[in-house]
Design a protein around this motif. Structure first.
Motif, short mmCIF file in Angstrom:
data_model
loop_
_atom_site.label_atom_id
_atom_site.label_comp_id
_atom_site.label_asym_id
_atom_site.label_seq_id
_atom_site.Cartn_x
_atom_site.Cartn_y
_atom_site.Cartn_z
N HIS A 1 0.81 -1.21 0.00
CA HIS A 1 0.00 0.00 0.00
C HIS A 1 0.84 1.27 0.00
CE1 HIS A 1 -3.41 -2.55 0.58
NE2 HIS A 1 -2.87 -3.07 1.70
N THR A 2 2.11 1.16 -0.37
CA THR A 2 2.99 2.33 -0.39
C THR A 2 2.66 3.19 -1.59
OG1 THR A 2 4.74 1.02 0.63
CG2 THR A 2 5.39 3.09 -0.40
N GLU A 3 2.38 4.45 -1.33
CA GLU A 3 2.13 5.39 -2.41
C GLU A 3 2.90 6.67 -2.12
OE1 GLU A 3 -1.87 6.17 -3.43
OE2 GLU A 3 -2.40 4.06 -3.55
N GLY A 4 3.33 7.32 -3.17
CA GLY A 4 4.01 8.59 -2.99
C GLY A 4 5.22 8.70 -3.89
N THR A 5 5.88 9.81 -3.73
CA THR A 5 7.09 10.09 -4.51
C THR A 5 8.26 10.17 -3.54
OG1 THR A 5 5.79 11.35 -6.09
CG2 THR A 5 8.16 11.72 -6.10
N VAL B 1 8.43 6.71 -7.92
CA VAL B 1 7.00 7.01 -7.76
C VAL B 1 6.29 5.67 -7.58
CG1 VAL B 1 4.96 8.05 -8.81
CG2 VAL B 1 7.22 9.06 -9.20
N PHE B 2 5.57 5.55 -6.46
CA PHE B 2 4.81 4.33 -6.17
C PHE B 2 3.33 4.68 -6.17
CE2 PHE B 2 8.95 3.36 -4.44
CZ PHE B 2 9.12 2.02 -4.74
N HIS B 3 2.50 3.84 -6.87
CA HIS B 3 1.03 4.00 -6.90
C HIS B 3 0.39 2.77 -6.35
CE1 HIS B 3 1.07 7.72 -9.13
NE2 HIS B 3 1.94 7.20 -9.98
#
Length: 139
Positions: A117-121, A137-139
């Motif tokens: 669930h990792t999201e962000g830059t 970048v993770f979505h």
């Protein structure tokens, strides 16, 4: 019987003097030039007495002569090496880039290992002159 130094004798002497030059690069330039002049003058003096071929033969190997000059002026034992310094300067950035690349990969794997669930830059800035910054970048 005194010998006259003909041009071939002068060439033989100059060849020995200039073969001595690269072996004396560790000496300061003034000292190196003084050693050139000293060897040349001694060989010319010996060439007038015994001939240039005999004078060069009596002097011996230029490597041994250079070692004696270096030991007399700089002392016995290990001395700095320009080849070792150049090798270090050429290979150290390569080794450093390898380890920094591995650190970059470890940074990416650490972010991905935190969970699905990792999201962000995320930005790996690295070292300014050796690496460019990398953005994940993770979505």
């Amino acid at each position: 019987m005194p010998h006259s130094a003909i041009w071939i004798d002068r060439l033989r002497i100059e060849r020995l003097v200039w073969s001595l030059d690269p072996r004396l690069y560790d000496l300061p330039s003034r000292s190196r030039v003084a050693r050139h002049r000293e060897v040349r003058a001694n060989l010319l003096a010996a060439a007038t007495e015994a001939g240039a071929a005999e004078a060069v033969r009596r002097l011996g190997d230029s490597r041994e002569l250079a070692e004696e000059y270096l030991a007399a002026e700089l002392g016995e034992g290990p001395r700095h090496s320009w080849i070792a310094a150049a090798l270090f300067l050429l290979t150290m950035p390569l080794v450093l880039n390898f380890f920094l690349g591995e650190a970059e990969n470890a940074y990416q794997q650490a972010i991905a290992a935190t969970g699905t669930h990792t999201e962000g830059t995320f930005t790996w800035s690295g070292i300014v002159w050796l690496q460019s910054s990398v953005t994940f970048v993770f979505h």
